[in-house]
Motif scaffolding. Structure first.
Motif, PDB file in Angstrom:
ATOM      1  N   ASP A 148       0.846  -1.196   0.000  1.00  0.00           N
ATOM      2  CA  ASP A 148       0.000   0.000   0.000  1.00  0.00           C
ATOM      3  C   ASP A 148       0.882   1.246   0.000  1.00  0.00           C
TER       4      ASP A 148
ATOM      5  N   ARG B 197       2.120   1.982  -3.251  1.00  0.00           N
ATOM      6  CA  ARG B 197       1.006   2.260  -4.161  1.00  0.00           C
ATOM      7  C   ARG B 197       0.817   1.158  -5.217  1.00  0.00           C
TER       8      ARG B 197
ATOM      9  N   ARG C 160      -4.570  -1.103  -3.148  1.00  0.00           N
ATOM     10  CA  ARG C 160      -5.362  -0.253  -2.254  1.00  0.00           C
ATOM     11  C   ARG C 160      -6.325  -1.156  -1.511  1.00  0.00           C
ATOM     12  N   ARG C 161      -6.636  -0.777  -0.283  1.00  0.00           N
ATOM     13  CA  ARG C 161      -7.543  -1.544   0.559  1.00  0.00           C
ATOM     14  C   ARG C 161      -8.877  -0.813   0.664  1.00  0.00           C
TER      15      ARG C 161
ATOM     16  N   VAL D 233      -8.793  -6.098  -1.169  1.00  0.00           N
ATOM     17  CA  VAL D 233      -7.545  -5.538  -1.685  1.00  0.00           C
ATOM     18  C   VAL D 233      -7.630  -5.500  -3.209  1.00  0.00           C
TER      19      VAL D 233
END
Length: 156
Positions: A79, A82, A85-86, A98
Motif C-alpha cells: 500500500d 502504491r 489499495r484496501r 484488496v
C-alpha cells in the motif's frame, strides 16, 4: 543436492519431494522477482490479485499460504508503494478487500508473463510437454482432494 533416488527415507517421502521440487522450480523466478525489486511475499499477493482482484485479506492469506498477520504487514508495504489499495466492505466492516492499483496491475502483468516464461523453461529443461501437463494435472488433483479433507496449510 537432490536425494539419491535409490536409498533413504527422504528419497521416497512425498512431502520432501514436493518441497524440494517446489524450491527448485521457484528459485530462478524468485531471483527474477528480487531483481525487479519484488519480495516473494509481494509477488504472491500480486499473483493472487491478478487472478481475482478485490479478494479479501483472509482469502489472499489462504491462497498465498501466509499467516494473516504476516500478510497484513506485506499489504501495508505494498500500500505504501502504491501497488494495491484496501477497501473496507460496506456490508461487513470486518472484511477488507484488496485491489491492484494501475501501477500494481502493470507490475503484476509483467511478472505474470515472466513467471509463465520461467515455468515453460523449467518444464522444458526437466520434463516433456506431456509430462509437464500430467504433473500439473496430478498436483491439481491432490490439492483439490486434500483441500476438501483438511484445513488449508499456511506457510510461515
Amino acid at each position: 543436492m537432490p536425494p539419491n533416488p535409490q536409498t533413504g527415507f527422504l528419497a521416497d517421502y512425498l512431502q520432501f519431494l514436493l518441497a524440494t521440487a517446489s524450491g527448485l522450480a521457484s528459485h530462478g523466478f524468485h531471483l527474477q522477482a528480487a531483481e525487479a525489486g519484488l519480495p516473494v511475499a509481494e509477488w504472491r499477493v500480486l499473483a493472487c490479485l491478478w487472478d481475482s482482484d478485490g479478494n479479501t485479506i483472509t482469502e489472499i492469506a489462504r491462497l498465498a499460504q501466509m499467516e494473516q498477520s504476516r500478510l497484513t504487514k506485506v499489504v501495508d508495504r505494498m500500500d505504501a508503494r502504491r501497488l494495491i489499495r484496501r477497501v473496507r466492505s460496506a456490508e461487513d466492516r470486518r472484511l477488507v478487500h484488496v485491489w491492484l492499483t494501475a501501477t500494481g496491475r502493470d507490475l503484476a502483468e509483467a511478472m505474470v508473463e515472466r513467471a509463465k516464461r520461467h515455468e515453460a523453461e523449467f518444464i522444458a529443461a526437466s520434463l516433456t510437454e506431456a509430462e509437464g501437463k500430467r504433473l500439473k494435472a496430478l498436483l491439481s488433483k491432490v490439492i483439490r482432494r486434500a483441500s476438501a479433507e483438511t484445513s488449508h496449510a499456511v506457510r510461515r
